[in-house]
Design a protein around this motif. Structure first.
Motif, PDB file in Angstrom:
ATOM      1  N   GLN A   1      19.131  -5.858  16.282  1.00 44.23           N
ATOM      2  CA  GLN A   1      20.228  -4.898  16.450  1.00 44.23           C
ATOM      3  C   GLN A   1      20.216  -3.916  15.289  1.00 44.23           C
ATOM      4  N   VAL A   2      20.520  -2.668  15.584  1.00 42.32           N
ATOM      5  CA  VAL A   2      20.513  -1.604  14.583  1.00 42.32           C
ATOM      6  C   VAL A   2      21.925  -1.078  14.382  1.00 42.32           C
ATOM      7  N   GLN A   3      22.273  -0.847  13.137  1.00 43.79           N
ATOM      8  CA  GLN A   3      23.573  -0.245  12.824  1.00 43.79           C
ATOM      9  C   GLN A   3      23.388   0.966  11.927  1.00 43.79           C
ATOM     10  N   LEU A   4      24.192   1.983  12.186  1.00 45.25           N
ATOM     11  CA  LEU A   4      24.271   3.145  11.311  1.00 45.25           C
ATOM     12  C   LEU A   4      25.697   3.200  10.787  1.00 45.25           C
ATOM     13  N   SER A  25      20.530  -0.021   9.211  1.00 42.44           N
ATOM     14  CA  SER A  25      20.127  -1.392   8.918  1.00 42.44           C
ATOM     15  C   SER A  25      19.808  -2.126  10.215  1.00 42.44           C
ATOM     16  N   GLY A  26      19.111  -3.233  10.077  1.00 46.66           N
ATOM     17  CA  GLY A  26      18.740  -4.029  11.239  1.00 46.66           C
ATOM     18  C   GLY A  26      17.235  -4.153  11.355  1.00 46.66           C
ATOM     19  N   SER A  27      16.806  -4.453  12.559  1.00 51.54           N
ATOM     20  CA  SER A  27      15.381  -4.703  12.806  1.00 51.54           C
ATOM     21  C   SER A  27      14.643  -3.388  13.041  1.00 51.54           C
ATOM     22  N   ILE A  28      14.535  -2.614  11.985  1.00 47.84           N
ATOM     23  CA  ILE A  28      13.950  -1.277  12.072  1.00 47.84           C
ATOM     24  C   ILE A  28      12.457  -1.335  11.775  1.00 47.84           C
ATOM     25  N   PHE A  29      11.692  -0.732  12.651  1.00 49.66           N
ATOM     26  CA  PHE A  29      10.245  -0.646  12.442  1.00 49.66           C
ATOM     27  C   PHE A  29       9.851   0.700  11.860  1.00 49.66           C
ATOM     28  N   ARG A  30      10.436   1.759  12.448  1.00 49.00           N
ATOM     29  CA  ARG A  30      10.087   3.108  12.003  1.00 49.00           C
ATOM     30  C   ARG A  30      11.211   4.059  12.396  1.00 49.00           C
ATOM     31  N   ILE A  31      11.592   4.933  11.477  1.00 52.00           N
ATOM     32  CA  ILE A  31      12.604   5.955  11.787  1.00 52.00           C
ATOM     33  C   ILE A  31      11.912   7.309  11.844  1.00 52.00           C
ATOM     34  N   ASP A  32      11.934   7.916  13.000  1.00 54.48           N
ATOM     35  CA  ASP A  32      11.268   9.206  13.176  1.00 54.48           C
ATOM     36  C   ASP A  32      12.137  10.376  12.706  1.00 54.48           C
ATOM     37  N   PHE A  33      13.405  10.351  13.077  1.00 53.61           N
ATOM     38  CA  PHE A  33      14.329  11.421  12.705  1.00 53.61           C
ATOM     39  C   PHE A  33      15.653  10.813  12.248  1.00 53.61           C
ATOM     40  N   MET A  34      16.259  11.446  11.279  1.00 54.41           N
ATOM     41  CA  MET A  34      17.631  11.134  10.902  1.00 54.41           C
ATOM     42  C   MET A  34      18.378  12.452  10.789  1.00 54.41           C
ATOM     43  N   GLY A  35      19.633  12.415  11.187  1.00 53.04           N
ATOM     44  CA  GLY A  35      20.363  13.665  11.149  1.00 53.04           C
ATOM     45  C   GLY A  35      21.857  13.474  11.253  1.00 53.04           C
ATOM     46  N   TRP A  36      22.533  14.613  11.289  1.00 51.29           N
ATOM     47  CA  TRP A  36      23.989  14.645  11.390  1.00 51.29           C
ATOM     48  C   TRP A  36      24.409  15.583  12.517  1.00 51.29           C
ATOM     49  N   ALA A  97      20.055   8.608  14.407  1.00 52.72           N
ATOM     50  CA  ALA A  97      18.680   8.244  14.071  1.00 52.72           C
ATOM     51  C   ALA A  97      17.894   8.001  15.346  1.00 52.72           C
ATOM     52  N   ILE A  98      16.689   8.479  15.356  1.00 51.04           N
ATOM     53  CA  ILE A  98      15.745   8.171  16.440  1.00 51.04           C
ATOM     54  C   ILE A  98      14.711   7.243  15.823  1.00 51.04           C
ATOM     55  N   LEU A  99      14.723   6.002  16.287  1.00 52.29           N
ATOM     56  CA  LEU A  99      13.911   5.006  15.610  1.00 52.29           C
ATOM     57  C   LEU A  99      13.365   3.963  16.575  1.00 52.29           C
ATOM     58  N   ALA A 100      12.330   3.305  16.113  1.00 51.66           N
ATOM     59  CA  ALA A 100      11.737   2.191  16.851  1.00 51.66           C
ATOM     60  C   ALA A 100      12.092   0.892  16.124  1.00 51.66           C
ATOM     61  N   THR A 101      12.350  -0.136  16.896  1.00 48.04           N
ATOM     62  CA  THR A 101      12.699  -1.425  16.304  1.00 48.04           C
ATOM     63  C   THR A 101      11.497  -2.357  16.309  1.00 48.04           C
ATOM     64  N   LEU A 102      11.674  -3.498  15.710  1.00 47.65           N
ATOM     65  CA  LEU A 102      10.613  -4.500  15.677  1.00 47.65           C
ATOM     66  C   LEU A 102      10.355  -5.080  17.054  1.00 47.65           C
ATOM     67  N   SER A 104      10.745  -3.268  19.963  1.00 49.60           N
ATOM     68  CA  SER A 104      10.199  -2.262  20.862  1.00 49.60           C
ATOM     69  C   SER A 104       9.718  -1.073  20.049  1.00 49.60           C
ATOM     70  N   SER A 105       8.473  -0.684  20.252  1.00 48.65           N
ATOM     71  CA  SER A 105       7.941   0.456  19.497  1.00 48.65           C
ATOM     72  C   SER A 105       8.358   1.788  20.103  1.00 48.65           C
ATOM     73  N   ARG A 106       9.042   1.748  21.233  1.00 56.75           N
ATOM     74  CA  ARG A 106       9.501   2.988  21.869  1.00 56.75           C
ATOM     75  C   ARG A 106      10.757   3.463  21.145  1.00 56.75           C
ATOM     76  N   PRO A 107      10.756   4.660  20.599  1.00 59.82           N
ATOM     77  CA  PRO A 107      11.931   5.130  19.854  1.00 59.82           C
ATOM     78  C   PRO A 107      13.146   5.312  20.749  1.00 59.82           C
ATOM     79  N   ASN A 108      14.295   4.954  20.226  1.00 62.12           N
ATOM     80  CA  ASN A 108      15.558   5.169  20.924  1.00 62.12           C
ATOM     81  C   ASN A 108      16.536   5.863  20.001  1.00 62.12           C
TER      82      ASN A 108
END
Length: 121
Positions: A1-4, A25-36, A97-102, A104-108
């Protein structure tokens, strides 16, 4: 689970400054974009600024020259320094954040809960 989780929203006078922070925080594999993004009462949510993992930031025209986004890839955090604030900057600000978790490698797409910024005298 991911939390911002955002922090830093407040009441500030016109012309003042404020700094927003967001930690992912959470099971983050890769963060492609972060924004506001922000959403004012009665208006649609709009992009404020976004920064990719290895590129240049993009800003809304309305905040160029006043806001600065920065990112710490090692800590999975993003910040927004807001200067010369105007009453029209009043809104709920959301971390994104647009990120992939541990799992699933597909960004959400993920959102924080929002933090209120009010610019008023």
């Amino acid at each position: 689970q991911v939390q911002l989780v955002e922090s830093g929203g407040d009441l500030v006078q016109p012309g003042g400054s404020l700094r927003l922070s967001c930690a992912a925080s959470g099971s983050i594999f890769r963060i492609d974009f972060m924004g506001w993004y922000r959403q004012a009462p009665g208006k649609q949510r709009e992009l404020v600024a976004v920064i990719p993992s290895g590129g240049s930031a993009v800003y809304a025209d309305s905040v160029k020259g006043r806001f600065t986004i920065s990112r710490d890839n090692a800590k999975n955090t993003v910040s927004l320094q807001m200067n010369s604030l105007k009453p029209e900057d009043t809104a709920v600000y959301y971390c994104n954040a647009i990120l992939a978790t541990l799992r699933s490698s597909r960004p959400n797409n993920y959102w924080g809960q929002g933090t209120q910024v009010t610019v008023s005298s």
